[in-house]
Design a protein around this motif. Structure first.
Motif, PDB file in Angstrom:
ATOM      1  N   LEU A   1       0.996   9.377  -4.243  1.00 52.45           N
ATOM      2  CA  LEU A   1       2.415   9.261  -3.909  1.00 52.45           C
ATOM      3  C   LEU A   1       3.103  10.626  -3.917  1.00 52.45           C
ATOM      4  CD1 LEU A   1       3.503   6.027  -5.800  1.00 52.45           C
ATOM      5  CD2 LEU A   1       3.659   6.431  -3.340  1.00 52.45           C
ATOM      6  N   ILE A   2       2.808  11.424  -4.936  1.00 49.71           N
ATOM      7  CA  ILE A   2       3.406  12.760  -5.019  1.00 49.71           C
ATOM      8  C   ILE A   2       3.020  13.592  -3.797  1.00 49.71           C
ATOM      9  CG2 ILE A   2       3.369  14.958  -6.293  1.00 49.71           C
ATOM     10  CD1 ILE A   2       3.028  13.188  -8.878  1.00 49.71           C
ATOM     11  N   GLU A   3       1.744  13.552  -3.434  1.00 50.20           N
ATOM     12  CA  GLU A   3       1.280  14.305  -2.261  1.00 50.20           C
ATOM     13  C   GLU A   3       1.950  13.812  -0.987  1.00 50.20           C
ATOM     14  OE1 GLU A   3      -2.960  13.821  -2.352  1.00 50.20           O
ATOM     15  OE2 GLU A   3      -3.151  15.007  -4.181  1.00 50.20           O
ATOM     16  N   GLY A   4       2.068  12.489  -0.842  1.00 45.90           N
ATOM     17  CA  GLY A   4       2.704  11.917   0.346  1.00 45.90           C
ATOM     18  C   GLY A   4       4.180  12.257   0.437  1.00 45.90           C
TER      19      GLY A   4
ATOM     20  N   ARG B   1       5.614  14.872  -0.791  1.00 49.22           N
ATOM     21  CA  ARG B   1       5.709  16.300  -0.459  1.00 49.22           C
ATOM     22  C   ARG B   1       5.354  16.550   1.011  1.00 49.22           C
ATOM     23  NH1 ARG B   1       2.576  18.541  -4.197  1.00 49.22           N
ATOM     24  NH2 ARG B   1       4.357  18.973  -5.528  1.00 49.22           N
ATOM     25  N   SER B   2       4.226  16.020   1.460  1.00 51.41           N
ATOM     26  CA  SER B   2       3.765  16.322   2.821  1.00 51.41           C
ATOM     27  C   SER B   2       4.673  15.719   3.892  1.00 51.41           C
ATOM     28  CB  SER B   2       2.323  15.855   3.024  1.00 51.41           C
ATOM     29  OG  SER B   2       2.249  14.447   3.004  1.00 51.41           O
ATOM     30  N   GLN B   3       5.257  14.564   3.602  1.00 55.36           N
ATOM     31  CA  GLN B   3       6.125  13.919   4.590  1.00 55.36           C
ATOM     32  C   GLN B   3       7.601  14.249   4.376  1.00 55.36           C
ATOM     33  OE1 GLN B   3       5.187   9.813   5.474  1.00 55.36           O
ATOM     34  NE2 GLN B   3       3.106  10.084   4.713  1.00 55.36           N
ATOM     35  N   LYS B   4       7.865  15.119   3.400  1.00 54.20           N
ATOM     36  CA  LYS B   4       9.236  15.574   3.105  1.00 54.20           C
ATOM     37  C   LYS B   4      10.203  14.397   2.908  1.00 54.20           C
ATOM     38  CE  LYS B   4       8.817  20.033   5.420  1.00 54.20           C
ATOM     39  NZ  LYS B   4       7.403  20.121   5.518  1.00 54.20           N
ATOM     40  N   ILE B   5       9.781  13.468   2.060  1.00 57.31           N
ATOM     41  CA  ILE B   5      10.593  12.292   1.758  1.00 57.31           C
ATOM     42  C   ILE B   5      11.501  12.617   0.576  1.00 57.31           C
ATOM     43  CG2 ILE B   5      10.547   9.865   1.045  1.00 57.31           C
ATOM     44  CD1 ILE B   5       7.776   9.689   2.374  1.00 57.31           C
ATOM     45  N   TRP B   6      12.752  12.243   0.691  1.00 55.72           N
ATOM     46  CA  TRP B   6      13.726  12.427  -0.383  1.00 55.72           C
ATOM     47  C   TRP B   6      13.486  11.300  -1.376  1.00 55.72           C
ATOM     48  CZ3 TRP B   6      19.446  10.763  -0.349  1.00 55.72           C
ATOM     49  CH2 TRP B   6      20.120  11.343  -1.422  1.00 55.72           C
ATOM     50  N   ALA B   7      12.651  11.562  -2.381  1.00 56.48           N
ATOM     51  CA  ALA B   7      12.218  10.494  -3.273  1.00 56.48           C
ATOM     52  C   ALA B   7      11.686  11.062  -4.580  1.00 56.48           C
ATOM     53  CB  ALA B   7      11.127   9.661  -2.598  1.00 56.48           C
ATOM     54  N   GLY B   8      11.513  10.161  -5.508  1.00 54.31           N
ATOM     55  CA  GLY B   8      10.880  10.473  -6.772  1.00 54.31           C
ATOM     56  C   GLY B   8       9.929   9.346  -7.126  1.00 54.31           C
ATOM     57  N   ILE B   9       9.255   9.506  -8.254  1.00 51.87           N
ATOM     58  CA  ILE B   9       8.381   8.435  -8.733  1.00 51.87           C
ATOM     59  C   ILE B   9       8.825   8.053 -10.137  1.00 51.87           C
ATOM     60  CG2 ILE B   9       6.393   9.085  -7.334  1.00 51.87           C
ATOM     61  CD1 ILE B   9       5.205  10.378  -9.854  1.00 51.87           C
ATOM     62  N   SER B  10       8.541   6.835 -10.499  1.00 50.85           N
ATOM     63  CA  SER B  10       8.845   6.339 -11.827  1.00 50.85           C
ATOM     64  C   SER B  10       7.521   6.001 -12.495  1.00 50.85           C
ATOM     65  CB  SER B  10       9.728   5.099 -11.727  1.00 50.85           C
ATOM     66  OG  SER B  10       9.906   4.531 -12.996  1.00 50.85           O
ATOM     67  N   ILE B  11       7.092   6.874 -13.389  1.00 47.90           N
ATOM     68  CA  ILE B  11       5.810   6.667 -14.061  1.00 47.90           C
ATOM     69  C   ILE B  11       6.028   5.839 -15.320  1.00 47.90           C
ATOM     70  CG2 ILE B  11       3.926   7.812 -15.294  1.00 47.90           C
ATOM     71  CD1 ILE B  11       4.280  10.186 -13.455  1.00 47.90           C
TER      72      ILE B  11
ATOM     73  N   GLY C   1       0.809  -1.208   0.000  1.00 48.11           N
ATOM     74  CA  GLY C   1       0.000   0.000   0.000  1.00 48.11           C
ATOM     75  C   GLY C   1       0.845   1.261   0.000  1.00 48.11           C
ATOM     76  N   ILE C   2       0.183   2.357  -0.305  1.00 57.79           N
ATOM     77  CA  ILE C   2       0.880   3.640  -0.390  1.00 57.79           C
ATOM     78  C   ILE C   2       1.446   4.047   0.961  1.00 57.79           C
ATOM     79  CG2 ILE C   2       0.565   6.096  -0.875  1.00 57.79           C
ATOM     80  CD1 ILE C   2      -1.554   5.230  -2.959  1.00 57.79           C
ATOM     81  N   GLU C   3       0.670   3.891   2.008  1.00 57.47           N
ATOM     82  CA  GLU C   3       1.151   4.284   3.340  1.00 57.47           C
ATOM     83  C   GLU C   3       2.374   3.472   3.756  1.00 57.47           C
ATOM     84  OE1 GLU C   3       0.329   6.985   5.015  1.00 57.47           O
ATOM     85  OE2 GLU C   3      -0.973   7.408   3.321  1.00 57.47           O
ATOM     86  N   GLU C   4       2.354   2.168   3.465  1.00 57.79           N
ATOM     87  CA  GLU C   4       3.523   1.321   3.754  1.00 57.79           C
ATOM     88  C   GLU C   4       4.744   1.817   2.987  1.00 57.79           C
ATOM     89  OE1 GLU C   4       3.270  -3.068   3.606  1.00 57.79           O
ATOM     90  OE2 GLU C   4       1.118  -2.715   3.394  1.00 57.79           O
ATOM     91  N   ALA C   5       4.531   2.158   1.732  1.00 64.24           N
ATOM     92  CA  ALA C   5       5.636   2.627   0.891  1.00 64.24           C
ATOM     93  C   ALA C   5       6.219   3.922   1.440  1.00 64.24           C
ATOM     94  CB  ALA C   5       5.151   2.829  -0.543  1.00 64.24           C
ATOM     95  N   LEU C   6       5.361   4.853   1.815  1.00 61.42           N
ATOM     96  CA  LEU C   6       5.839   6.133   2.341  1.00 61.42           C
ATOM     97  C   LEU C   6       6.566   5.958   3.672  1.00 61.42           C
ATOM     98  CD1 LEU C   6       2.762   8.354   1.395  1.00 61.42           C
ATOM     99  CD2 LEU C   6       5.003   8.298   0.272  1.00 61.42           C
ATOM    100  N   LEU C   7       6.058   5.070   4.526  1.00 58.03           N
ATOM    101  CA  LEU C   7       6.746   4.798   5.798  1.00 58.03           C
ATOM    102  C   LEU C   7       8.140   4.224   5.548  1.00 58.03           C
ATOM    103  CD1 LEU C   7       3.897   3.310   8.034  1.00 58.03           C
ATOM    104  CD2 LEU C   7       5.148   5.444   8.399  1.00 58.03           C
ATOM    105  N   LEU C   8       8.223   3.281   4.630  1.00 54.20           N
ATOM    106  CA  LEU C   8       9.530   2.707   4.305  1.00 54.20           C
ATOM    107  C   LEU C   8      10.442   3.760   3.693  1.00 54.20           C
ATOM    108  CD1 LEU C   8      11.411   0.299   4.252  1.00 54.20           C
ATOM    109  CD2 LEU C   8      10.456  -0.309   2.038  1.00 54.20           C
ATOM    110  N   GLY C   9       9.873   4.633   2.870  1.00 53.66           N
ATOM    111  CA  GLY C   9      10.659   5.716   2.291  1.00 53.66           C
ATOM    112  C   GLY C   9      11.279   6.601   3.360  1.00 53.66           C
TER     113      GLY C   9
END
Length: 122
Positions: A78-81, A83-93, A35-43
């Motif tokens: 994912l983009i919103e997450g 940004r809001s959680q200030k994760i050093w990340a990108g997405i691969s579309i 899930g998205i939340e799991e991904a953001l937490l791991l990020g």
């Protein structure tokens, strides 16, 4: 360090017996989950360890409006997450997942979804 890892994975890794099983065990630490939340937490966790993250939504080729719309929704979340959680990340579309190569989908609607994601990311 980077060149050492590259050397290892290109020269030695393929000749190690059962290397795919080892990879699946090792990759568990870096697989974002279901899930998205799991991904953001791991990020966030990986960021704390000094890693940059790249998120990718694993899904089907976008041959229907439902698949295309779901992929656009997931990437937008994912983009919103990020940004809001200030994760050093990108997405691969994957453009095919958004229906960019499908003859069955309305071209302009598909393009507008893609450009909306680009604007959101910007």
């Amino acid at each position: 360090m980077k060149s050492l890892l590259k050397f290892f994975f290109f020269k030695f890794w393929p000749i190690i017996p059962y290397h795919t099983k080892l990879m699946s065990i090792t990759a568990g630490k870096f697989s974002a989950g279901k899930g998205i939340e799991e991904a953001l937490l791991l990020g966030k966790k990986l960021n704390a360890e000094g890693f940059h993250c790249l998120f990718n939504y694993a899904g089907d080729h976008g041959d229907t409006p439902e698949i295309r719309d779901r992929a656009a929704e997931v990437y937008g979340t994912l983009i919103e997450g990020i940004r809001s959680q200030k994760i050093w990340a990108g997405i691969s579309i994957k453009l095919g997942q958004l229906g960019m190569f499908s003859q069955n989908l309305h071209r302009e609607k598909t393009r507008s979804k893609f450009f909306a994601l680009v604007e959101k990311a910007y």
